[in-house]
Design an enzyme around this catalytic site. Structure first.
Site, short mmCIF file in Angstrom:
data_model
loop_
_atom_site.label_atom_id
_atom_site.label_comp_id
_atom_site.label_asym_id
_atom_site.label_seq_id
_atom_site.Cartn_x
_atom_site.Cartn_y
_atom_site.Cartn_z
N LYS A 126 11.13 -12.51 -18.55
CA LYS A 126 10.50 -12.97 -17.31
C LYS A 126 9.71 -14.25 -17.55
O LYS A 126 9.78 -15.20 -16.76
CB LYS A 126 9.58 -11.89 -16.75
CG LYS A 126 8.86 -12.27 -15.46
CD LYS A 126 7.87 -11.21 -15.03
CE LYS A 126 8.56 -9.97 -14.51
NZ LYS A 126 7.59 -8.99 -13.92
N THR B 34 -0.03 -0.63 -10.36
CA THR B 34 -0.74 0.66 -10.28
C THR B 34 0.18 1.63 -9.53
O THR B 34 -0.08 1.97 -8.37
CB THR B 34 -2.09 0.52 -9.55
OG1 THR B 34 -1.88 -0.11 -8.27
CG2 THR B 34 -3.06 -0.31 -10.36
N THR C 81 -4.40 -3.41 -6.39
CA THR C 81 -5.02 -2.34 -5.60
C THR C 81 -5.35 -1.18 -6.52
O THR C 81 -4.47 -0.58 -7.12
CB THR C 81 -4.07 -1.88 -4.48
OG1 THR C 81 -3.75 -3.01 -3.66
CG2 THR C 81 -4.71 -0.80 -3.63
N GLU D 129 -6.38 -7.96 -2.95
CA GLU D 129 -5.46 -8.90 -2.30
C GLU D 129 -5.02 -8.35 -0.95
O GLU D 129 -4.94 -7.14 -0.76
CB GLU D 129 -4.26 -9.16 -3.21
CG GLU D 129 -3.50 -7.92 -3.69
CD GLU D 129 -2.44 -7.45 -2.72
OE1 GLU D 129 -2.10 -8.22 -1.81
OE2 GLU D 129 -1.95 -6.32 -2.87
N PHE D 130 -4.73 -9.27 -0.03
CA PHE D 130 -4.26 -8.91 1.31
C PHE D 130 -3.01 -9.73 1.62
O PHE D 130 -2.91 -10.36 2.68
CB PHE D 130 -5.35 -9.14 2.35
CG PHE D 130 -6.60 -8.35 2.10
CD1 PHE D 130 -6.69 -7.02 2.46
CD2 PHE D 130 -7.70 -8.94 1.48
CE1 PHE D 130 -7.85 -6.29 2.22
CE2 PHE D 130 -8.86 -8.22 1.24
CZ PHE D 130 -8.94 -6.89 1.61
N ARG E 93 0.92 -10.33 2.46
CA ARG E 93 2.09 -9.71 3.08
C ARG E 93 3.34 -10.32 2.48
O ARG E 93 3.47 -11.55 2.43
CB ARG E 93 2.07 -9.93 4.59
CG ARG E 93 0.88 -9.30 5.31
CD ARG E 93 0.82 -9.78 6.75
NE ARG E 93 0.56 -11.22 6.81
CZ ARG E 93 0.55 -11.93 7.93
NH1 ARG E 93 0.80 -11.33 9.08
NH2 ARG E 93 0.30 -13.22 7.91
N GLY F 26 7.36 0.67 5.02
CA GLY F 26 7.73 0.85 3.62
C GLY F 26 7.10 -0.23 2.77
O GLY F 26 6.04 -0.75 3.11
N CYS G 36 3.11 -1.31 -0.72
CA CYS G 36 1.68 -1.10 -0.44
C CYS G 36 1.41 0.08 0.48
O CYS G 36 0.73 1.03 0.08
CB CYS G 36 1.09 -2.37 0.17
SG CYS G 36 1.01 -3.76 -0.98
N LYS H 75 2.24 3.82 -0.74
CA LYS H 75 1.49 4.14 -1.96
C LYS H 75 -0.01 4.20 -1.68
O LYS H 75 -0.69 5.13 -2.14
CB LYS H 75 1.80 3.10 -3.04
CG LYS H 75 1.04 3.28 -4.35
CD LYS H 75 1.54 2.32 -5.41
CE LYS H 75 1.14 0.90 -5.15
NZ LYS H 75 -0.29 0.62 -5.40
#
Length: 427
Positions: A35, A85, A120, A149-150, A152, A255, A258, A261
């Site tokens: 990666k 997480t 998160t 974090e927020f 999308r 779905g 975020c 979960k």
């Protein structure tokens, strides 16, 4: 500022690239050497609008990638933890990668640093990371803050650069000052609060948005029963400023990485605190039932699904991403296959990831190829490509003219004029 970002997954890569765009010196760190090699060549490992341009603009200038955690941390003033997480068996967040990152960061804490929990994480994670580092850092001075974090998926770069708010959870004035300076170029509302409240803000925000999605899906199901149009209902609701228009689009369920979960994690946090979060449990139940309901709609249109050719447009959990984690689209395809349907799928970005989840899934190179000979077209992700498709050509290619539009992408009257049997959600 010199910054290290530990974990080049979705949040880490977007965060690192955007911080570089703000003029900071960023080292992105990941254990996966392959990666790191791809990113060092400027090749994004996820699909996200605007990300390739950021990599091209800043690579080898103020953005670099490495597998060496401690070298990156030693040179940094701020260290972001953006590792995964994942969900544990009981629904709680698995903190294994976070604790490993904290243990690796600790020996490289030389001089004052701010360690930032960006992933998160459940309430108490800031204290957990602080304790791990303090035990191993040899008395060096540092602070750990929560900075949820927020982002999308599909609009993550824009969300980072134009945030509704920035939340900083810390009891340290010094750390608050550092983080304020870091984000100063964004000129966004800044909320500085205690770590536990910052951690809860993230979970509460996602749970509330998930609740809006399940609520409008439940309303859509009632609309079908009473012959109302959920789009008109949502429009009428949205003009109320207390409600707003966002997340009032009915569909196959929510779905992604975020909402599911984080809702399960918050339910487990509540349970461990002695509170039964029945409301959020209901939200999750509605979401599960919504996917099954889409399959029942297909059965109502086709009868027994065994041996029936079904075209599936869309596999990503939403448009603008290649992410299929907990994708309603992929789950619906899985159930269709389980019940004997012959599914041929197409998605402009997510087919490779979908094949890893469903190795035997038949995929087409174009939307038109997917519908050839199909008795039913199911639209599962609202890509613009599907909304703008040539439905005269679709009609000619299909064996039977039936469309199940789980995203309400199409205008029912126009499609029916072409001779299609059309079913939407709540319409």
């Amino acid at each position: 500022m010199r910054i290290a970002v530990i974990g080049m997954g979705y949040v880490g890569l977007v965060t690192g690239a955007c911080l570089a765009d703000l003029g900071h010196l960023v080292a992105g760190v990941d254990r996966d050497a392959e990666k790191v090699e791809l990113l060092s060549r400027g090749e994004p490992t996820i699909y996200e609008v605007g990300l390739p341009e950021l990599l091209e603009r800043h690579l080898d200038r103020n953005l670099s990638f490495t597998t060496d955690v401690q070298e990156a941390v030693r040179e940094a003033e701020i260290v972001f933890i953006t590792v995964g997480t994942p969900q544990s068996e009981d629904g709680s967040a698995d903190m294994t990668y976070v604790t490993q990152a904290a243990e690796e960061i600790a020996p490289a804490v030389t001089g004052y640093k701010v360690i930032v929990n960006k992933s998160t994480m459940p309430v108490g994670s800031t204290r957990l990371v602080e304790r791990i580092i303090r035990e191993r850092a040899g008395g060096e001075e540092f602070d750990v803050v929560s900075n949820p974090e927020f982002l999308r998926e599909g609009t993550a770069v824009r969300d980072f650069m134009h945030p509704d708010r920035i939340v900083i959870g810390t009891d340290s004035q010094r750390a608050a000052g550092v983080m304020t300076e870091l984000y100063r170029p964004l000129n966004a509302p800044l909320l500085i609060t205690d770590p536990a409240s910052a951690e809860m803000i993230k979970y509460a925000s996602n749970a509330f948005l998930a609740t809006k999605v399940s609520f409008i899906n439940a309303i859509a199901n009632i609309c079908e029963a009473v012959n109302a149009d959920v789009k008109e209902v949502a429009l009428g609701m949205g003009y109320d400023r207390r409600i707003g228009f966002e997340f009032l689009r009915s569909g196959p369920g929510f779905g992604g990485s975020c909402f599911p979960k984080d809702c399960r994690a918050l339910i487990e946090i509540a349970r461990r605190s002695g509170y039964n979060f029945y409301l959020l449990e209901g939200v999750m139940q509605v979401n599960r039932e919504q996917m099954e309901l889409m399959v029942r709609k297909a059965e109502n249109m086709l009868g027994d699904l065994r041996g029936k050719r079904v075209a599936a447009w869309g596999l990503a959990f939403k448009a603008g991403t290649d992410d299929v984690r907990e994708s309603p689209a992929l789950e619906i395809v899985r159930i269709l296959l389980e019940r004997g349907a012959e599914v041929v799928a197409y998605d402009p970005q997510a087919m490779d990831n979908a094949r890893r989840a469903l190795p035997h899934l038949a995929c087409a190179d174009t939307p038109l190829e997917a519908v050839r000979g199909a008795e039913l077209l199911v639209i599962l992700t609202d890509w613009d490509e599907f909304k703008l498709a040539d439905f005269h050509a679709v009609e000619e290619a299909m064996a039977s003219r039936r469309i199940l539009d789980t995203r309400n992408c199409l205008e029912p009257i126009s499609v029916r004029r072409l001779g299609f049997e059309y079913q939407g959600v709540g319409r």
